[in-house]
Design an enzyme around this catalytic site. Structure first.
Site, PDB file in Angstrom:
ATOM      1  N   TYR A  73       0.837  -1.203   0.000  1.00  0.00           N
ATOM      2  CA  TYR A  73       0.000   0.000   0.000  1.00  0.00           C
ATOM      3  C   TYR A  73       0.870   1.250   0.000  1.00  0.00           C
ATOM      4  CZ  TYR A  73      -3.424   3.448   1.675  1.00  0.00           C
ATOM      5  OH  TYR A  73      -4.218   4.553   1.829  1.00  0.00           O
TER       6      TYR A  73
ATOM      7  N   LYS B   9       1.154   4.183  -2.948  1.00  0.00           N
ATOM      8  CA  LYS B   9       0.834   5.591  -2.721  1.00  0.00           C
ATOM      9  C   LYS B   9       2.027   6.499  -3.018  1.00  0.00           C
ATOM     10  CE  LYS B   9      -3.443   4.974  -1.661  1.00  0.00           C
ATOM     11  NZ  LYS B   9      -4.508   5.453  -2.570  1.00  0.00           N
TER      12      LYS B   9
END
Length: 241
Positions: free
Chosen positions: A149, A153
């Site tokens: 994750y 990002k």
């Protein structure tokens, strides 16, 4: 009324979620027409916003479906003026536990889908178009179990900068928002939060509307001189870590 939003067409992904639905509502309040995307059609959100909103179910892990969704927005409204990439997923595993399939699934949704939608936008948006990517403070500082994750990002922030560079000559802006702890189901589902490994002071807990107001500002003409930026919205929490 927010300057430069009324009458524009906005495509918002992840529109059924806490941040996505808040952004959709704020854009509707500012007079935008909305094409709302989520894995299941976000009919409940669209229904609250009236006839100027349309919902579509889309598997963002499917690149063909992603480009078809953008085409559907253009077919419905004639154009897309504003793009907000909100949809994202998290996998809570250590790096050694994550398989290639885990990485591929997460990156397909968190990075490739926004990149494909951005490509569609750059090919079709008129001058004055704007894109906002919802990244995360994990792009800068992170915690255990969310390596994929955090990486996605960070890549989204890089995509934002590249989009701003390539869009400038066409009058298309792109910025990223890096939310901190926001009161959404995604936050409360975190094993780190549930276990107490990560503790959020109530004073540092934001509301989806905090992100929505910033997103609408960045999409508006009031932000016409802001592009390529990644803006942290975390109540100052990261500055104290």
């Amino acid at each position: 009324m927010v300057e430069g939003i009324e009458g524009k067409v906005a495509l918002v992904t992840g529109a059924a979620g806490g941040i996505g639905s808040a952004i959709a509502r704020s854009l509707a309040d500012a007079g935008a027409m909305l094409f709302l995307i989520d894995r299941q059609p976000p009919d409940a959100v669209a229904g609250l916003l009236g006839p100027a909103a349309m919902a579509l179910g889309c598997d963002l892990a499917d690149p063909v479906a992603v480009e078809d969704a953008f085409a559907a927005a253009v077919a419905r409204f004639g154009r897309v003026d504003l793009l907000v990439n909100v949809a994202g997923v998290m996998i809570y595993k250590t790096i050694e536990e994550q398989s290639a399939a885990d990485w591929q699934t997460l990156l397909a949704i968190n990075l490739i889908a926004p990149a494909l939608l951005t490509g569609c936008a750059l090919r079709s948006m008129a001058q004055g178009g704007a894109i906002v990517n919802i990244a995360s403070v994990h792009a800068r500082r992170t915690s255990p179990l969310v390596a994929s994750y955090a990486a996605s990002k960070a890549a989204m922030v890089s995509l934002t900068r590249s989009t701003a560079i390539e869009g400038k000559a066409r009058g298309i802006r792109c910025n990223a928002i890096l939310p901190g702890a926001i009161d959404t189901p995604l936050l409360h589902a975190s094993p780190n939060i549930r276990s107490g490994a990560e503790v959020v002071d109530p004073a540092d807990l934001g509301h989806p509307d905090d992100i929505a107001r910033l997103a609408v500002f960045l999409l508006s003409d009031a932000a016409r001189f802001i592009t390529g930026e990644d803006i942290v919205a975390d109540g100052g929490r990261m500055g104290r870590l």
